[in-house]
Motif scaffolding. Structure first.
Motif, PDB file in Angstrom:
ATOM      1  N   PRO A  27      17.709   7.355  -6.387  1.00 29.82           N
ATOM      2  CA  PRO A  27      18.262   8.400  -5.364  1.00 29.82           C
ATOM      3  C   PRO A  27      18.366   8.153  -3.639  1.00 29.82           C
ATOM      4  O   PRO A  27      17.153   6.691  -3.149  1.00 29.82           O
ATOM      5  N   VAL A  28      19.114   9.042  -2.208  1.00 26.27           N
ATOM      6  CA  VAL A  28      18.698   8.029  -1.064  1.00 26.27           C
ATOM      7  C   VAL A  28      16.636   7.854  -1.024  1.00 26.27           C
ATOM      8  O   VAL A  28      16.424   8.133  -0.119  1.00 26.27           O
ATOM      9  N   ALA A  29      16.508   9.558  -0.988  1.00 25.36           N
ATOM     10  CA  ALA A  29      15.303   9.955  -0.813  1.00 25.36           C
ATOM     11  C   ALA A  29      14.166   9.761  -2.200  1.00 25.36           C
ATOM     12  O   ALA A  29      14.319  10.726  -3.274  1.00 25.36           O
ATOM     13  N   LEU A  30      12.639   9.567  -1.712  1.00 24.92           N
ATOM     14  CA  LEU A  30      12.325   9.690  -3.243  1.00 24.92           C
ATOM     15  C   LEU A  30      10.772   9.611  -2.602  1.00 24.92           C
ATOM     16  O   LEU A  30      10.269   8.833  -1.463  1.00 24.92           O
ATOM     17  N   ASP A  31       9.222  10.732  -3.331  1.00 26.37           N
ATOM     18  CA  ASP A  31       8.270  10.421  -2.973  1.00 26.37           C
ATOM     19  C   ASP A  31       7.698   9.150  -3.625  1.00 26.37           C
ATOM     20  O   ASP A  31       7.626   9.085  -4.295  1.00 26.37           O
ATOM     21  N   LEU A  32       7.579   7.760  -2.618  1.00 30.12           N
ATOM     22  CA  LEU A  32       6.579   6.561  -2.925  1.00 30.12           C
ATOM     23  C   LEU A  32       5.258   6.793  -2.698  1.00 30.12           C
ATOM     24  O   LEU A  32       4.479   5.866  -3.349  1.00 30.12           O
ATOM     25  N   ARG A  33       4.634   7.956  -2.259  1.00 30.13           N
ATOM     26  CA  ARG A  33       2.955   7.720  -2.549  1.00 30.13           C
ATOM     27  C   ARG A  33       2.514   7.674  -3.345  1.00 30.13           C
ATOM     28  O   ARG A  33       1.054   7.332  -3.065  1.00 30.13           O
ATOM     29  N   TRP A  89      -0.356  -3.697  -2.580  1.00 35.04           N
ATOM     30  CA  TRP A  89       1.019  -4.387  -2.200  1.00 35.04           C
ATOM     31  C   TRP A  89       1.928  -3.452  -1.674  1.00 35.04           C
ATOM     32  O   TRP A  89       2.202  -2.846  -0.459  1.00 35.04           O
ATOM     33  N   CYS A  90       1.759  -1.997  -2.487  1.00 31.61           N
ATOM     34  CA  CYS A  90       2.258  -1.273  -2.704  1.00 31.61           C
ATOM     35  C   CYS A  90       2.328   0.111  -0.431  1.00 31.61           C
ATOM     36  O   CYS A  90       3.290   0.657   0.004  1.00 31.61           O
ATOM     37  N   ALA A  91       1.034   0.281  -0.597  1.00 29.16           N
ATOM     38  CA  ALA A  91       1.000   0.779   0.334  1.00 29.16           C
ATOM     39  C   ALA A  91       0.621   0.090   1.219  1.00 29.16           C
ATOM     40  O   ALA A  91       1.288   0.371   2.310  1.00 29.16           O
ATOM     41  N   LEU A  92       1.079  -1.787   1.853  1.00 26.28           N
ATOM     42  CA  LEU A  92       1.200  -2.173   2.621  1.00 26.28           C
ATOM     43  C   LEU A  92       2.309  -1.954   2.688  1.00 26.28           C
ATOM     44  O   LEU A  92       3.495  -1.739   3.858  1.00 26.28           O
ATOM     45  N   ALA A  93       3.637  -2.066   1.979  1.00 28.04           N
ATOM     46  CA  ALA A  93       5.096  -2.623   1.903  1.00 28.04           C
ATOM     47  C   ALA A  93       5.750  -1.219   2.193  1.00 28.04           C
ATOM     48  O   ALA A  93       6.262  -0.856   2.934  1.00 28.04           O
ATOM     49  N   ALA A 119      -2.709   3.022   5.103  1.00 32.39           N
ATOM     50  CA  ALA A 119      -2.698   1.532   3.935  1.00 32.39           C
ATOM     51  C   ALA A 119      -4.169   1.080   4.197  1.00 32.39           C
ATOM     52  O   ALA A 119      -4.436   0.322   3.316  1.00 32.39           O
ATOM     53  N   LEU A 120      -5.452   1.475   4.769  1.00 23.89           N
ATOM     54  CA  LEU A 120      -6.396   1.029   4.765  1.00 23.89           C
ATOM     55  C   LEU A 120      -7.032   1.146   4.186  1.00 23.89           C
ATOM     56  O   LEU A 120      -8.223   0.692   3.223  1.00 23.89           O
ATOM     57  N   GLU A 165       8.321  15.389 -14.059  1.00 22.98           N
ATOM     58  CA  GLU A 165       9.387  14.328 -15.359  1.00 22.98           C
ATOM     59  C   GLU A 165      10.311  13.810 -14.367  1.00 22.98           C
ATOM     60  O   GLU A 165      10.632  12.637 -15.071  1.00 22.98           O
ATOM     61  N   GLN A 166      11.389  14.683 -13.329  1.00 24.82           N
ATOM     62  CA  GLN A 166      12.236  13.965 -12.682  1.00 24.82           C
ATOM     63  C   GLN A 166      11.721  12.625 -12.018  1.00 24.82           C
ATOM     64  O   GLN A 166      12.622  10.960 -12.039  1.00 24.82           O
ATOM     65  N   LEU A 167      10.398  12.429 -11.236  1.00 27.55           N
ATOM     66  CA  LEU A 167       9.836  11.376 -10.431  1.00 27.55           C
ATOM     67  C   LEU A 167       9.962  10.341 -11.952  1.00 27.55           C
ATOM     68  O   LEU A 167       9.951   8.987 -11.427  1.00 27.55           O
ATOM     69  N   ALA A 168       9.368  10.580 -12.989  1.00 25.18           N
ATOM     70  CA  ALA A 168       9.151   9.556 -13.888  1.00 25.18           C
ATOM     71  C   ALA A 168      10.699   8.997 -13.819  1.00 25.18           C
ATOM     72  O   ALA A 168      10.524   7.657 -14.276  1.00 25.18           O
ATOM     73  N   VAL A 169      11.720   9.443 -14.232  1.00 22.80           N
ATOM     74  CA  VAL A 169      12.769   8.531 -14.620  1.00 22.80           C
ATOM     75  C   VAL A 169      12.658   8.616 -13.613  1.00 22.80           C
ATOM     76  O   VAL A 169      13.715   7.527 -13.615  1.00 22.80           O
ATOM     77  N   ASP A 170      13.359   8.806 -12.008  1.00 24.41           N
ATOM     78  CA  ASP A 170      12.903   7.629 -11.220  1.00 24.41           C
ATOM     79  C   ASP A 170      11.846   6.189 -10.691  1.00 24.41           C
ATOM     80  O   ASP A 170      12.592   5.223 -10.596  1.00 24.41           O
ATOM     81  N   TYR A 171      11.109   6.777 -11.279  1.00 24.26           N
ATOM     82  CA  TYR A 171      10.494   5.442 -11.176  1.00 24.26           C
ATOM     83  C   TYR A 171      10.292   4.339 -12.450  1.00 24.26           C
ATOM     84  O   TYR A 171      10.504   3.281 -12.291  1.00 24.26           O
ATOM     85  N   ARG A 172      11.068   4.908 -13.188  1.00 31.36           N
ATOM     86  CA  ARG A 172      11.330   4.086 -14.139  1.00 31.36           C
ATOM     87  C   ARG A 172      12.385   2.792 -13.709  1.00 31.36           C
ATOM     88  O   ARG A 172      12.953   1.746 -14.661  1.00 31.36           O
TER      89      ARG A 172
END
Length: 284
Positions: free
Chosen positions: A94-100, A118-122, A161-162, A235-242
């Motif tokens: 999707p165009v927006a996703l919770d990446l935290r 890496w993810c926190a820096l990016a 990112a600290l 479950e929806q987040l899991a689908v997007d993450y995979r």
């Protein structure tokens, strides 16, 4: 430059696929990728002329390659002389996703902490994977409130990112080879290469695989700790993450407002923001 592959003359049978591939010299600097491309084509009994005529669709489907992988091997094939079209990089979906969740420390495993850092820096400094591959520790300075990253292109302040950075630094300082490494994202084990070593510089392909593994392990953690009221959302987040790749992760970070590090991906991120804004206006 590699000699372009010549289509067989009319009414002349093409040589067997293995013999046809053997006549082409691998492009310099891409020998491992070329070998994997040839192996994937031979599994389907495809020669270079078949690949040039039909593209990578059949091979990509058989190997379950993601769009970023298809783009890589299309480039390698072109370097070897096969005139394959370069596929367009898909928009984030999707165009927006919770990446935290990808930036949260949840253990002391070195591989997990390296990925979280890496993810926190990016998230605040969405550099391409090749830039992170070459990012050195002396390019990152720590202040009381944020990290400062300096490159030849400028200096960036990275908030948020600290915690991840300190956890990763504390972990790597327990291992002499990692503590002595100049790289922000060093290798944690020896690879198949003769010059591979703990603390050495990872390849871009290894980093892509690291990100995919981290996204999938985060899915497992979310499912194991979710409350019943949030199970559907997780479950929806899991689908997007995979199906999440690092390239999509950085474009989503750019679309969310992170400052651009290079020109790459900025135009697509701007389109994503505009598309999201239009959707919001229509919904309103």
């Amino acid at each position: 430059m590699a000699r372009a592959w010549q289509q067989p003359l009319p009414d002349m049978p093409a040589p067997p696929p293995s013999a046809a591939w053997g006549r082409i010299a691998p492009p310099s600097g891409y020998e491992p990728q070329w070998r994997r491309l040839v192996d994937a084509a031979l599994e389907l009994d495809l020669g270079p002329d078949d690949l040039a005529a039909g593209g990578l669709d059949a091979v990509a489907q058989a190997r379950e390659w993601k769009p970023a992988t298809v783009a890589l091997y299309s480039k390698v094939a072109r370097y070897g002389g096969l005139a394959l079209p370069l596929p367009a990089t898909p928009e984030p979906d999707p165009v927006a996703l919770d990446l935290r969740p990808l930036t949260l420390v949840r253990g002391e495993d070195p591989e997990h902490l390296r990925s979280v850092a890496w993810c926190a820096l990016a998230l605040g400094w969405p550099a391409p994977v090749g830039v992170f591959r070459s990012l050195r520790r002396d390019q990152v300075r720590v202040t009381s409130r944020r990290l400062l990253i300096s490159t030849d292109d400028g200096e960036w302040a990275v908030p948020g990112a600290l915690t991840a950075w300190h956890a990763w630094e504390a972990c790597r300082n327990r291992f002499p080879a990692l503590a002595a490494s100049p790289w922000v994202l060093p290798a944690l084990r020896r690879g198949p290469g003769l010059d591979s070593r703990i603390g050495g510089r990872l390849s871009s392909q290894a980093l892509q695989a690291t990100f995919t593994k981290h996204a999938r392990s985060t899915v497992g953690h979310l499912r194991a700790t979710v409350t019943p009221s949030r199970r559907e959302a997780v479950e929806q987040l899991a689908v997007d993450y995979r199906r999440l790749s690092y390239d999509t992760y950085r474009r989503l970070a750019l679309a969310a407002g992170a400052p651009p590090v290079t020109a790459r991906g900025v135009v697509r991120a701007a389109r994503t923001v505009s598309r999201s804004a239009r959707a919001g206006r229509l919904a309103g």
